[in-house]
Design a protein around this motif. Sequence first.
Motif, PDB file in Angstrom:
ATOM      1  N   ASN A 251       0.902  -1.203   0.003  1.00  0.00           N
ATOM      2  CA  ASN A 251       0.155  -0.070   0.103  1.00  0.00           C
ATOM      3  C   ASN A 251       0.813   1.240   0.032  1.00  0.00           C
ATOM      4  O   ASN A 251       0.424   2.363   0.389  1.00  0.00           O
ATOM      5  N   LEU A 252       2.123   1.135  -0.268  1.00  0.00           N
ATOM      6  CA  LEU A 252       3.144   2.274  -0.468  1.00  0.00           C
ATOM      7  C   LEU A 252       3.245   3.009   0.699  1.00  0.00           C
ATOM      8  O   LEU A 252       3.671   4.160   0.653  1.00  0.00           O
ATOM      9  N   ARG A 253       3.027   2.579   1.818  1.00  0.00           N
ATOM     10  CA  ARG A 253       3.538   3.088   3.182  1.00  0.00           C
ATOM     11  C   ARG A 253       4.823   3.088   3.545  1.00  0.00           C
ATOM     12  O   ARG A 253       5.395   3.628   4.446  1.00  0.00           O
ATOM     13  N   PHE A 254       5.661   1.931   2.947  1.00  0.00           N
ATOM     14  CA  PHE A 254       6.941   1.954   3.281  1.00  0.00           C
ATOM     15  C   PHE A 254       7.897   1.641   1.793  1.00  0.00           C
ATOM     16  O   PHE A 254       7.184   0.856   0.947  1.00  0.00           O
ATOM     17  N   PRO A 255       8.856   2.087   1.517  1.00  0.00           N
ATOM     18  CA  PRO A 255       9.490   3.345   2.443  1.00  0.00           C
ATOM     19  C   PRO A 255       8.726   4.519   2.290  1.00  0.00           C
ATOM     20  O   PRO A 255       8.395   4.745   1.158  1.00  0.00           O
ATOM     21  N   ASN A 256       8.795   5.422   3.272  1.00  0.00           N
ATOM     22  CA  ASN A 256       8.381   6.708   3.025  1.00  0.00           C
ATOM     23  C   ASN A 256       9.484   7.638   2.898  1.00  0.00           C
ATOM     24  O   ASN A 256      10.652   7.231   2.513  1.00  0.00           O
ATOM     25  N   ASP A 257       9.204   9.026   3.139  1.00  0.00           N
ATOM     26  CA  ASP A 257      10.207   9.873   2.423  1.00  0.00           C
ATOM     27  C   ASP A 257      11.444   9.993   3.332  1.00  0.00           C
ATOM     28  O   ASP A 257      12.542  10.029   3.037  1.00  0.00           O
ATOM     29  N   ASP A 258      10.943   9.730   4.448  1.00  0.00           N
ATOM     30  CA  ASP A 258      12.272   9.614   5.714  1.00  0.00           C
ATOM     31  C   ASP A 258      13.037   8.333   5.559  1.00  0.00           C
ATOM     32  O   ASP A 258      14.286   8.286   6.147  1.00  0.00           O
ATOM     33  N   GLU A 259      12.564   7.359   5.048  1.00  0.00           N
ATOM     34  CA  GLU A 259      13.234   6.198   4.633  1.00  0.00           C
ATOM     35  C   GLU A 259      13.719   5.842   3.524  1.00  0.00           C
ATOM     36  O   GLU A 259      14.355   5.115   2.917  1.00  0.00           O
ATOM     37  N   SER A 260      13.849   7.327   2.701  1.00  0.00           N
ATOM     38  CA  SER A 260      14.451   7.105   1.216  1.00  0.00           C
ATOM     39  C   SER A 260      15.349   8.141   1.276  1.00  0.00           C
ATOM     40  O   SER A 260      15.643   9.045   1.950  1.00  0.00           O
ATOM     41  N   TYR A 261      16.693   7.865   0.285  1.00  0.00           N
ATOM     42  CA  TYR A 261      17.678   8.835   0.008  1.00  0.00           C
ATOM     43  C   TYR A 261      17.265   9.749  -1.101  1.00  0.00           C
ATOM     44  O   TYR A 261      16.589   9.552  -1.985  1.00  0.00           O
TER      45      TYR A 261
END
Length: 261
Positions: A251-261
Amino acid sequence: MKVTISTFQKLKGNGKITSITAYDALFARIFDGEVDMILVGDSLSMSFGGNKDTIPLSLDSMIYHTQAVSKVVKKSLLIADMPFGSYNTNKSALKNATKLYKEGGADAIKIEVNENKIDMVKMLSDNGIATMPHIGLMPQFYRFEGGYKIKGKSKEEKDSMLELALKLQDAGAFSLLIEGTKSDIARDITQNLKIPTIGIGSGNHTDGQILVWSDMFGFFDEFKPKFVRQYLNGKELLKKSIKQYADDVKNLRFPNDDESY
């Protein structure tokens, strides 16, 4: 401070001794220092290897797992099981115990014994290999006895177990593990020995207790022995977390912006 053979023996009569199994560095690091003793048990054949009993485990596998555990254990006393078939004779016992002792890095080894193995315990002790005999119900005899049989039900069996325990102490055993034994004889053995006794399924009169970590934390549920108390419903907690992870990914909740480079 590191628990050594000598400090471990001094724990007898000074509160209960705590023990648990571990098969890898991840869990051993968590358990280290929280318990007095960690056992790299041949129970890994079942909970780790998926076998129905402990018999298929090889010496090389035991060395591999003991090495992983010994790399991170800094405080608890570390014991390693001798697997089935690795100590059939005194000659093979000395050769294989020496190999496990040297390469595995454990403080001591554990062997399942009967009257025929008393000389073996003395031989290993005389050669500088600290040895913990295992009496009572012996999992390596599971196929031979046609199941797990509780010991010490008759007076003859109780007398024989006490005599064996005393002889093993005289042979140089630094401690004794008593499994699947009626609590009254486990008590009598403990009271008559100068060395510590560790119990599993043998009542609360031994000097200490041990449980298999995957049993006590609810990860292994093929069967649950009467003596096991579950301190965590680990399997269900983990399955719930895995389902949550899969749902978040889909459902596209992971990864979020804080968990992406």
